[in-house]
Write a protein that holds these residues in place. Structure first.
Motif, PDB file in Angstrom:
ATOM      1  N   UNK A 122       0.844  -1.193   0.000  1.00 47.49           N
ATOM      2  CA  UNK A 122       0.000   0.000   0.000  1.00 47.49           C
ATOM      3  C   UNK A 122       0.877   1.240   0.000  1.00 47.49           C
ATOM      4  N   UNK A 123       1.934   1.186   0.802  1.00 49.70           N
ATOM      5  CA  UNK A 123       2.867   2.310   0.849  1.00 49.70           C
ATOM      6  C   UNK A 123       3.504   2.544  -0.523  1.00 49.70           C
ATOM      7  N   UNK A 142       0.784   4.055  -2.943  1.00 45.52           N
ATOM      8  CA  UNK A 142       0.374   5.447  -2.711  1.00 45.52           C
ATOM      9  C   UNK A 142       1.513   6.413  -2.998  1.00 45.52           C
ATOM     10  N   UNK A 186       0.975   9.005  -6.116  1.00 46.99           N
ATOM     11  CA  UNK A 186       0.868  10.417  -5.753  1.00 46.99           C
ATOM     12  C   UNK A 186       2.084  11.214  -6.179  1.00 46.99           C
ATOM     13  N   UNK A 208      -6.436   4.601   0.110  1.00 43.44           N
ATOM     14  CA  UNK A 208      -5.113   5.237   0.228  1.00 43.44           C
ATOM     15  C   UNK A 208      -4.815   6.158  -0.945  1.00 43.44           C
TER      16      UNK A 208
END
Lengths: 348, 348, 348, 348
Positions: D64-65, D68, D72, D96
């Motif tokens: 997930x990190x 994102x 982004x 997220x």
């Protein structure tokens, strides 16, 4: 030469009463940012009309602004909003809601209207902290495709939301048209008991600019103006918004204008039906979506401005015709006449 | 009884020319969202006045909106903007810039004006990826405390920004007042060569609502309207903004109004000086900050509305007096008379 | 040749007990995302040690992650957090807090410690919806410059926060060092009654990775794991975090390690004092900031790694020396010996 | 009593080589935040293995990190990412991506794989500034439902993206399993020429924690570490990540582990097929989704942990079985035996 534009309900300026009021109050000194006497008067008259003295009223510039402020002010970071996939927040706001950090959970709906069952399906699919937590339901009335919620439908949604700790938000960019739709059985004052927050669209019903946000649920009232300011929505000359809503609501002008728009759309609808055409959606509001042969659409487009909405098959498409407070009967008659003629010509 | 309010420059409505233009064009059908003929005309006339045919012009509702859209559209997520601690974005926008994800690096400045040296101090302190990367400089002209940048000062900042890959953004909420300040040596057309983007404030200089964003740097022009829409700034009836700026710029009305506001402030300043009072800041714009004994302030406040700005010592405070295009000379004369009388009384 | 690095307290790996525990449990199948038995055991043992059975414990990877999750999970969009300007969130997190939408209101403090008076000054300056609403206070203990809050100081802040509806958050990246500082009079269990939420830093005190967030205030417990997941902080193999904290807390290892680090720093401090040097800040924790002549700093830097912190005057600077659980007494002795020699040489 | 868990591929710790390497390097002093020698070595060995010397490698904690930060860091505020509706970013990351401000445009796909045609449909529907601007395509390989992209499929997507100015991002949480799938014809080094950025999942293939982001497109390399730090992803002891990837890649261990996981899944699949069962999706990776009668599922669940994935009809459901580097053949054999027995019993 374009005889008339049915592209939308914001092609003209404002109802003349509004312009006259702007002029007659122009040189008064008023406090800024909504502290003026007209915002107060408009707020009072709306609450009176809604028979909802405890509601909070806030004025903002437009629908996207209203939507993003309301939604972001209520949801915690991991919470999401449920909407029909046709919902304005999902399609035509350039990701404004996501830009405030929130996911939109969508449901595909042919008529643009959510039901409790739709909402339940979303909740069932969201079970733990690896998924967003749906916390709000967004509906539009009238919808983006002209349909109108019945009282029963709204009550069903409302009850489901209450039972499931969901906030219910109604986007009323075209609320006047919904309330004045010929088959509508919902009153505007009834909304205060059925939705946590909604807004009364001014821009598309006679104002130059402006939507009136009505907050009914005490839990979401606190510090709302901070959210407005942060999103750039507190106008220095807030009087511009207050004055318009005062004019629209002091004598019921708002509803007269919506009725007129609807009746102009109904005139068009009747003729389409009479000529044997069908519609993409069943609309009793000021947006209709008749289905026409593409060659007739092309010809009409030389005389009238409007959007072709969707392709139905190789030879037919739906178009969107929008009427407004400012649409003159003669423009509608002219369109009808041309439609009859073209229908005749092409049916030979 | 309040004789007149010097609280701000947005207490009245709009210059009458604007209202007349709204009425005379009201029933024309125009495209929405800035596609109308008036936005085009306003854009043309502004670019002509700026002698900057390649600039892009966009109209938005207010200053906070302009600031948050410009800044968030340019910066990448880890980039920050440098501002004086008195900067509007730092003090009076409810964290609007941070809400778009960006830090503001501030410098304490008594006169509200940044210098290349100030900016350099920030850059020196930001050396690696554990810190934000300053990428933009935000200045206001006139500043929030009435001061005005000289041409030399702007050039120095501009050159420093060029050499250090920083964007320069000028908040012109009160740009008219700055350009028309009696000691100003900077032209508005010169700005197009010295800043990457700025805005021309309408709300505080005769418009009902509206700021004109002027983008000079090609690198930040792309897709700007997407940012506007996402932040709720694309008005459906964009004509409202275009028409006003057309009226303000077609014959130089914008500058006449600013000159008037400044001259009213200058009348006040001269009298304060004559009576021996000093000022918190050296202002030649339409906001002045004289320092008065608290007892005189109390008496004046019974007759005139204005903000007490800051406490100077036990017995004296600075106040803020703001004049506008709508301030009448008789209101200023009345204030001066009362000030003289009170000064006389209390000096005995 | 660098004999030893005093650059930070995360230069080495983990305390051997932790690595042994990783090996001995490696092939057990455990639930993911913190559902494993070690997270549960670690949580229990920490709550027991804190004598705070109702606290919630969550494990995350690092300090910036802890800070951004805690702060963004609590604040509403328009709310801000108050911090000393030296606060880690303000200086060394690349705008992580602003990236979640929140402004940091800073106060300049030479010793890095906030007081109730500092907080009050911020509140006084934030009066209406044009400004952010400060809602949380962030403090670090030990601070970024080595100082430690006394019990009285914390109580004063706590009481002020309670009276003013502010949440109090303590960044404990170096909490072990603070609690074990020789002049500290605050217990770790006492923190549960004085702060709403804090975290116990593992990374800088013997763990490979990991901070334990302790939430004491019921109002901010709900759905915290949603926030963690959304920010990418729920590790699939959460056992890695749980196991480490279990090892650190089951027999008090955490405090032994911190005491050792502090005692190594104290050895250094004593010698600096004995030699007549002064310090930038009064530190009793594992970071010290002695002031030395630049020529001595240069020589030391050839043998030891450390940061030069700030320039004091033309000839002197402060340096930062950090000790850790892994710093050997022989490394400290070696540094002291070299310092003595250089002091001697250069004083001639 | 649960004999074995097939719930996921992160139930065990790390491959023993990794733990041994942690121990043998534990007391070395290394620079923090990825500046250590092991991050450098891991980066070099991966680039060598990828035959892509100009790629940038960054290590983060989890999927997930990684998602994102990558998304982004690339998109401008109004830009969106296109994904299959089954995509991890759309379903299991608690919003997220939206939390960083970006909309996900989804396409319903039974096999979890996007095609150029799917992407084109999204582009066709996004025509102006009232809608987000799709700018990136997100695909997972292997997908969340076990399927694997062929080389042709990836090339088709890649070519479409190039022609339409879209970035292509491949989520490789289970990239090892995809590359080692028995029918895969795509090499890992080939990816560097077909996607702008991807990551190599460590957590689900033998690491304790960690994903290696590989950036191939120069335009998205700049200042990537700022984004990592801002999102809390720069681990102080970055060595923990570097060391693991060095161990996994220095001798091809990464691929051995994936092959083992796949072969364990294949053993299970073969038996399901042999017994006449069908599958929800055609998987050749380490996740399989057989369809079983509910009564057999219930019995299996008493002996083995796994997720019931979806209801097929009143009597049958699909289940998900996941194997890993640590799955022992004896666990698979045991499951197969029980499956045979139950199939036998219930077919009577």
């Amino acid at each position: 030469m374009i005889k008339y534009s049915f592209k939308n309900d914001y092609s003209e300026g404002a109802h003349p009463n509004i312009l006259h009021a702007l002029i007659s109050t122009n040189l008064e000194q008023q406090d800024g940012y909504g502290g003026d006497v007209y915002c107060h008067k408009a707020s009072s008259i709306i609450k009176e009309r809604l028979n909802s003295p405890n509601s909070d009223i806030h004025f903002v510039s437009g629908g996207t602004q209203a939507n993003l402020i309301v939604i972001s002010s209520i949801l915690r970071p991991y919470e999401s909003v449920i909407a029909a996939s046709t919902g304005h927040i999902n399609t035509h706001e350039t990701g404004a809601i996501e830009a405030t950090g929130h996911k939109i959970n969508t449901v595909e709906k042919e008529d643009g209207k959510l039901t409790a069952k739709d909402i339940e399906q979303i909740l069932i699919g969201h079970t733990d902290e690896h998924m967003v937590k749906p916390r709000m339901v967004y509906i539009s009335n009238s919808t983006e495709i002209g349909t109108v919620y019945t009282k029963n439908e709204l009550e069903e949604i409302y009850n489901y939301c209450r039972q499931n700790d969901l906030y219910l938000f109604l986007d009323g960019a075209r609320l006047g048209s919904a309330i004045c739709a010929r088959d509508n059985d919902m009153t505007i004052e009834g909304l205060c008991k059925l939705v946590d927050v909604f807004y009364i669209g001014g821009t598309k019903n006679g104002a130059l600019i402006g939507e009136a946000i009505v907050i009914n649920n005490d839990r979401i009232k606190e510090n709302f103006r901070f959210n407005m300011k942060q999103k750039g929505a507190l106008l220095a000359k807030g009087r511009l918004l207050g004055l318009q809503f005062y004019e629209l609501f002091k004598d019921g002008l708002y509803f007269e204008l919506a009725k007129h728009a609807n009746s102009m759309a109904a005139m068009l609808s009747s003729e389409f039906e009479r000529l044997g055409y069908t519609f993409l959606t069943e609309s009793t509001s000021n947006q209709i979506f008749p289905i026409l042969p593409n060659n007739i659409i092309d010809k009409l487009n030389e005389m009238y401005a409007f959007y072709t909405w969707s392709s139905i098959d190789d030879k037919n498409s739906s178009i969107r015709l929008v009427t407004s407070w400012a649409t003159k009967e003669e423009s509608v008659s002219s369109f009808i006449e041309d439609l009859r003629r073209l229908t005749n010509e092409f049916s030979k």
